[in-house]
Design an enzyme around this catalytic site. Sequence first.
Site, mmCIF file in Angstrom:
data_model
loop_
_atom_site.group_PDB
_atom_site.id
_atom_site.type_symbol
_atom_site.label_atom_id
_atom_site.label_comp_id
_atom_site.label_asym_id
_atom_site.label_seq_id
_atom_site.Cartn_x
_atom_site.Cartn_y
_atom_site.Cartn_z
ATOM 1 N N GLY A 12 0.600 -1.338 0.079
ATOM 2 C CA GLY A 12 -0.120 0.106 -0.077
ATOM 3 C C GLY A 12 0.721 1.367 -0.007
ATOM 4 O O GLY A 12 1.990 1.313 -0.055
ATOM 5 N N ASP A 13 0.128 2.504 -0.189
ATOM 6 C CA ASP A 13 0.923 3.671 -0.018
ATOM 7 C C ASP A 13 1.771 3.845 -1.264
ATOM 8 O O ASP A 13 3.013 4.647 -1.112
ATOM 9 C CB ASP A 13 1.409 3.943 1.253
ATOM 10 N N LYS A 16 -0.747 5.490 -5.571
ATOM 11 C CA LYS A 16 -1.884 5.015 -6.503
ATOM 12 C C LYS A 16 -2.704 6.358 -6.832
ATOM 13 O O LYS A 16 -3.399 6.544 -7.921
ATOM 14 C CB LYS A 16 -2.912 4.081 -5.911
ATOM 15 N N LYS A 18 -1.853 9.605 -7.235
ATOM 16 C CA LYS A 18 -1.650 10.503 -8.050
ATOM 17 C C LYS A 18 -1.792 9.825 -9.542
ATOM 18 O O LYS A 18 -2.108 10.435 -10.516
ATOM 19 C CB LYS A 18 -0.113 10.558 -8.036
ATOM 20 N N ALA A 39 -8.236 3.190 3.670
ATOM 21 C CA ALA A 39 -7.256 3.848 2.793
ATOM 22 C C ALA A 39 -7.010 5.321 2.727
ATOM 23 O O ALA A 39 -7.940 6.184 3.302
ATOM 24 C CB ALA A 39 -7.789 3.517 1.149
ATOM 25 N N GLY A 40 -6.192 5.850 2.193
ATOM 26 C CA GLY A 40 -5.780 7.321 2.276
ATOM 27 C C GLY A 40 -4.956 7.598 0.772
ATOM 28 O O GLY A 40 -3.869 7.281 0.626
ATOM 29 N N HIS A 41 -5.852 7.892 -0.169
ATOM 30 C CA HIS A 41 -5.347 8.163 -1.311
ATOM 31 C C HIS A 41 -4.983 9.803 -1.533
ATOM 32 O O HIS A 41 -5.716 10.626 -1.517
ATOM 33 C CB HIS A 41 -6.308 7.565 -2.593
ATOM 34 N N THR A 42 -3.633 9.955 -1.499
ATOM 35 C CA THR A 42 -3.388 11.617 -1.610
ATOM 36 C C THR A 42 -3.200 12.019 -2.766
ATOM 37 O O THR A 42 -2.592 11.271 -3.792
ATOM 38 C CB THR A 42 -2.019 11.564 -0.805
ATOM 39 N N GLN A 224 -4.779 -0.053 -0.870
ATOM 40 C CA GLN A 224 -3.893 -1.029 -0.100
ATOM 41 C C GLN A 224 -2.831 -1.582 -1.279
ATOM 42 O O GLN A 224 -2.881 -0.916 -2.327
ATOM 43 C CB GLN A 224 -4.428 -2.015 0.497
ATOM 44 N N THR A 301 -3.741 7.443 9.308
ATOM 45 C CA THR A 301 -3.300 7.392 10.860
ATOM 46 C C THR A 301 -2.529 8.196 11.171
ATOM 47 O O THR A 301 -2.164 8.437 12.532
ATOM 48 C CB THR A 301 -3.159 5.598 11.316
ATOM 49 N N ARG A 303 0.737 7.291 11.334
ATOM 50 C CA ARG A 303 1.748 6.410 11.794
ATOM 51 C C ARG A 303 2.900 6.479 11.113
ATOM 52 O O ARG A 303 2.854 6.713 9.523
ATOM 53 C CB ARG A 303 1.225 4.998 11.922
HETATM 54 P P1 IMP Z 1 -6.874 -2.767 8.237
HETATM 55 O O1 IMP Z 1 -7.182 -2.470 6.888
HETATM 56 O O2 IMP Z 1 -7.181 -1.470 9.025
HETATM 57 O O3 IMP Z 1 -7.561 -3.972 8.925
HETATM 58 O O4 IMP Z 1 -5.271 -3.090 8.705
HETATM 59 C C1 IMP Z 1 -4.789 -4.274 8.176
HETATM 60 C C2 IMP Z 1 -3.364 -3.971 7.731
HETATM 61 O O5 IMP Z 1 -3.456 -3.224 6.461
HETATM 62 C C3 IMP Z 1 -2.453 -3.113 8.794
HETATM 63 O O6 IMP Z 1 -1.138 -3.405 8.575
HETATM 64 C C4 IMP Z 1 -2.821 -1.652 7.912
HETATM 65 O O7 IMP Z 1 -1.717 -0.879 8.373
HETATM 66 C C5 IMP Z 1 -2.747 -2.087 6.709
HETATM 67 N N1 IMP Z 1 -3.427 -0.938 5.849
HETATM 68 C C6 IMP Z 1 -4.592 -0.954 5.561
HETATM 69 N N2 IMP Z 1 -5.028 0.113 4.840
HETATM 70 C C7 IMP Z 1 -4.037 0.664 4.416
HETATM 71 C C8 IMP Z 1 -3.529 1.416 3.439
HETATM 72 O O8 IMP Z 1 -4.388 2.365 2.605
HETATM 73 N N3 IMP Z 1 -2.116 1.949 3.164
HETATM 74 C C9 IMP Z 1 -1.168 1.071 3.684
HETATM 75 N N4 IMP Z 1 -1.422 -0.092 4.603
HETATM 76 C C10 IMP Z 1 -2.827 -0.187 5.016
#
Ligand code: IMP
Length: 441
Positions: A12-13, A16, A18, A39-42, A224, A301, A303
């Site tokens: 993920g990240d 996508k 862009k 998801a967080g699509h920037t 993801q 998040t 993080r």
């Molecule tokens: P969940 O999707 O919140 O259940 O998280 C499960 C795992 O997927 C964790 O390791 C999250 O950090 C990761 N994850 C979920 N969505 C994303 C995303 O959009 N980008 C990167 N990691 C993600």
Amino acid sequence: MPNIVVVGTQWGDEGKGKVVDILTPHVNVVVRYQGGNNAGHTVVVGREKYVLHSIPSGILHAGCRCVIGCGVVVDPGSLIEEMEALVQRGVSFDGNLFISKNAHLIMPYHPALDRASEAKLGSRRIGTTGKGVGPAYVDKAARVGIRMADLLDVQLFREKLERNVAQKNRLLREIYDAQTFTVDEILNPYLRYAGWLAPYITDTASLLTRWIESGYSVLFEGAQGTMLDMDHGTYPFITSSSTTSGGAATGTGVPPTRLQGILGVAKAYTTRVGSGPFPTEMSGQMAEDIRARGNEYGATTGRPRRCGWFDAVVLRYAVRINGLDTVALTKLDVLDQCETVKICTGYRYKNELLTDFPEEEAVLDGAEPVYEDVSGWMSPTSRAKNEADLPAKARRYLERLEELIGVPFCMISTGAQRDETILCEDSPLMRWFPSVRSSLL
Ligand code: IMP
């Protein structure tokens, strides 16, 4: 008109958002097919930065139709907040958003169960986003989930809610020692959400089929990445949906025979948020430098992301599982100041050299990356308009990556702006969208 799937090839990240933003002017529809507001699509447009969670990135282009498919899990409160924030910034939702009536709802007990389960796992926790995505998919598979269409039938919604609240409260109280819910505290806000969202809820599977039959081009926006896929990722450290290209069909109701191409997005290095195996993870100063230069903090998040070198074993696996035709490589500029850049070409496990991604947990845990060192280019890449403008050593890095993964690059991104993008000649992307260059102007 081609229908193209855009998928993440790592954890993920990959950027996508862009890539989808650049391709959107060349399609009629953008569809999300899995995941939720984890998801967080920037997308950066000029000085404006948008982070999209549940809404397809296509919404930033007037005239593009956006669909939230049946494979997505929707937190209605968070979706409405996202819509309102976009409206404040001038985006309109006038006949351009369609939500599948079969998409499952994230209910307030899902984030509560997500957090409680993570707390109970202790050191074995997944490191989820805490948005309740996993528990919502659990209910879907267990056949007790509540769907978008149920929101429109008050009686049915109440019955399903009552059954679920009774069951979830027992779980929360007796297994997790956590706070419970009353039916009314959920029913009232959800009925308000129903009123808000009703105009958007529809049969998106048949809409999409009709649009495709009438010649529309559809972009499937994956969320993801491949290594977080429920079946093909680093289980159990995965998200709970089908993040790979196959999910585009099941998560929308568009048959696989209607998909013409699969584009993977990969970062020029690797990142991962949350727990789980990560063979090429860096430590120390190098990890901190890459995190700082790449602004590697979770878009959902906040993080800090774990950072590592490019892993060609992972990419080859992503090529195979998704059937990738081409790859868009992002964030090359983040490596501009590295004296040496490492590429993982295989893993050593006991006395064996592995070049295929091992799916067994024990093998993956014991696998040591085998690196090839490439001399760094130590000069900026973000002004390059063509591959030929890139420093020779950066070109060598890209050529070596292409050789190792076995499919051609179509795009090299060297910054967050639309014009910090190089389009590669003769790639499948140029065949799908011959006028794609016009989006960078
Ligand atoms: P969940 O999707 O919140 O259940 O998280 C499960 C795992 O997927 C964790 O390791 C999250 O950090 C990761 N994850 C979920 N969505 C994303 C995303 O959009 N980008 C990167 N990691 C993600």
